[in-house]
Design a protein around this motif. Structure first.
Motif: not given
Lengths: 569, 72
Positions: A175-176, A180-182, A410-414
């Protein structure tokens, strides 16, 4: 009455199974947001387009976007859970904790943001003070934004896990990356368009819960009677009656914490200096639209408890079991944060369930998009351009913004994984706000309203406020009895501690800023035109009819706010 | 926004999505009229009237904000 088959589904590892129609509705939403992002890519060519949506939004688009940027899945899930945990006290965060601040932003602060033509809040601090204050603000904002983004991801993953039984890690990543793509394609255009879309989906997807809930309970009085029956001796349905002392309400807070900590500092700080929301208003096409946007948002904000707080209260009255804090949850039990999906599944069959889940997904998308678009702007304009590469081409900064969007995600996934250990999502968020937002409000408001404020005063005040807030948090964490000093009572709980910590850190910031400013040389008044009260010529609205003046509608909103306090006293 | 760049207004996208959702949900509510889902108050057929509401709102937005060849 037909009973809801919750327990067997929960025991099977997921709350409900989606029908093909539900899945189709979710898939159509994903196709729509990606399609809109692809369409808007053609319009986001310059930095002004990508980062500030060309400054051409109408008051309504900016206003709904301003509200929706805050109405992420965190809001929906966290505050519905908080309503179950603390009762109607949670509505303070929607009313006193938001409306005065939104109106203050519109009437007092927006002229300075807009006339100065800043692209961000740290950008304003750079114009008003210096690189150091702006840089400190930009870095703290970037950290907070990434952490908030992680909170949103976590909230979404919880929905997917509870409702659909999806793997939590899979949910976070898939989902993240879609968000990111849009956002990387359309920038702030994409974020704002999808926020407006999400505004309608959330209302139309969640509104059935309070409607059917009130039908089931026989209206408000029937719901209150059931809550008293299920939770005897606890006042969960009054805004103010239990706030005389820390020990007489479930939140463990006193009225001073709500008035001074929440309303005067945290709410003001969030709605007037958090760039995530302010960015939407800066995209307005003219000053009047920029002033009307937060006022339009304020009216809708007052109504949001109907779809967020009321479902939590209804859950207290109709669910045949008690929800528990996440950290003590055992197999077969459900946590506070799951209350909204539980209520959704209780009332919504195929199709409507898909719409409700899509509303939650949309809320997540909007929260994420808001965070990453604001992060990309602050990183590119206030950190990268100021400290690393000053004179690059506009297209280079747009390219940087697009890459930042993906890297920020990507950082916020962490960060999402770091959030998993906290008992309540909202407690975590309030702690973050008090670290960064409360002192920043002190710095910005002094900068706007007191021309004697100097750059050195602002920098050291902001730093002292932020460090003192983190310090108070750590002291209480490692020495819990210290809460009686920070939050004025040993009966105070975590939410109360956040309010008082915010208040103290704001006072420290203001005190240090004023003290150092008086000892250092201020900028010449001529350099402060357009930045400070008293040195800025504000456009008159006297020629406008009453119903077109922002101040009139701000007054109407305040009257409504006071009426709500009286009704639910 | 729409005039200067000929960008399709966001309200149009909102209308299209709500219209599609409304048609799908209303159709399901009618087809499943005699097979109530296992939810509380399913007898009120909320799927039918909520789907109809979505259609009305969606159609209104599509009509008012549909792209036009010449800018206003």
């Amino acid at each position: 009455m037909m009973q809801f088959a919750l327990v067997p589904a929960a025991a099977a590892g997921k709350l409900i199974s989606l029908s093909p129609l539900d899945l189709a509705i979710i898939v159509i939403y994903f196709i729509a947001v990606l399609g809109i992002g692809f369409y808007l890519k053609n319009f986001a060519k310059s930095g002004e387009d990508f980062f500030i949506a060309g400054r051409e939004m109408t008051a309504w688009v900016a206003g709904l976007s301003f509200l929706s940027a805050n109405l992420g899945s965190l809001e929906l899930l966290g505050w519905a859970g908080a309503a179950y945990q603390y009762g109607i006290l949670a509505a303070h965060w929607y009313w006193l904790g938001a409306i005065p601040a939104m109106l203050f932003l519109a009437i007092i602060m927006m002229p300075f943001y807009y006339i100065s033509k800043t692209h961000s809040v740290p950008g304003y601090l750079n114009l008003r003070f210096d690189r150091a204050t702006s840089g400190l603000s930009a870095v703290t904002f970037a950290v907070m934004t990434i952490l908030m983004s992680g909170v949103n991801m976590y909230a979404m993953a919880v929905v997917m896990k509870v409702v659909l039984g999806w793997n939590i890690h899979f949910s976070i990543w898939v989902s993240s990356l879609t968000v990111g793509v849009y956002v990387a394609m359309g920038g702030l255009f994409s974020a704002i368009f999808n926020e407006v879309l999400q505004f309608f989906l959330i209302w139309l997807g969640a509104l059935l819960i309070p409607i059917l809930g009130l039908v089931e309970t026989g209206g408000w009085s029937g719901m209150v009677a059931r809550i008293h029956e299920n939770f005897p001796g606890v006042d969960l349905t009054h805004l103010w009656r239990g706030l005389g002392h820390f020990s007489t309400n479930p939140m463990g807070i006193q009225w001073t914490g709500i008035i001074f900590g929440l309303t005067a500092v945290l709410g003001m700080g969030y709605w007037t200096t958090d760039f995530l929301v302010v960015q939407r208003v800066l995209a307005a096409k003219d000053l009047r639209s920029a002033k009307m946007a937060p006022i339009i948002g304020a009216f809708f904000k007052m109504a949001v408890p109907f779809i967020v707080i009321l479902p939590g209260l209804l859950a207290l009255s109709v669910l045949p079991y008690h929800l528990v804090p996440q950290d003590v949850m055992r197999p077969g039990q459900h946590s506070y944060n799951e209350v909204l999906p539980l209520m959704l599944a209780r009332y919504c069959g195929p199709g409507l369930l898909g719409l409700g889940i899509t509303a939650l997904v949309a809320g997540f998308m909007s929260g994420m998009a808001g965070n990453v678009s604001a992060f990309a702007t602050v990183w590119t304009y206030d950190i990268y351009r100021v400290f690393f590469r000053k004179d690059a081409s506009d297209s280079h900064y747009v390219s940087m913004g697009r890459w930042c969007t993906l890297i920020g995600l990507i950082v916020s996934i962490g960060a999402a994984y770091a959030v998993m250990g906290f008992a309540s999502i909202m407690d975590y968020v309030q702690a973050l706000f008090s670290f960064f937002i409360a002192p920043l409000f002190g710095t910005v408001i002094l900068g706007m309203l007191w021309k004697r404020t100097t750059g050195k005063g602002a920098f050291w005040g902001l730093l002292a406020g932020t460090l003192s807030s983190v310090g108070m948090f750590l002291v209480v964490k490692f020495y819990p009895p210290a809460i009686s000093i920070v939050a004025l009572s040993s009966h105070a709980k975590m939410m109360a501690e956040d309010m008082y910590r915010a208040l103290w850190s704001w006072l420290i910031c203001v005190g240090v800023t004023v003290g150092i400013s008086l000892m250092t040389r201020p900028r010449p008044a001529a350099e402060l035109a357009g930045l400070v009260y008293g040195e800025t010529e504000l456009p008159s609205e006297g020629h406008l009819p009453l119903v077109k003046r922002p101040i009139f509608w701000a007054g109407v909103a305040m009257v409504l706010l006071l009426a709500l306090q009286w009704i639910f006293w | 926004m729409a005039e200067r760049r000929r960008m399709i207004p966001v309200w149009f996208f909102v209308g299209v999505l709500l219209l599609i959702y409304g048609v799908l949900i209303l159709a399901d509510g009618i087809i499943e009229w005699n097979h109530l889902p296992d939810t509380v108050l399913a007898n009120l057929h909320s799927t039918v009237w909520w789907g109809a509401l979505l259609i009305v709102i969606g159609a209104l937005f599509v009509h008012l904000f549909r792209p036009r060849k010449s800018s206003r």
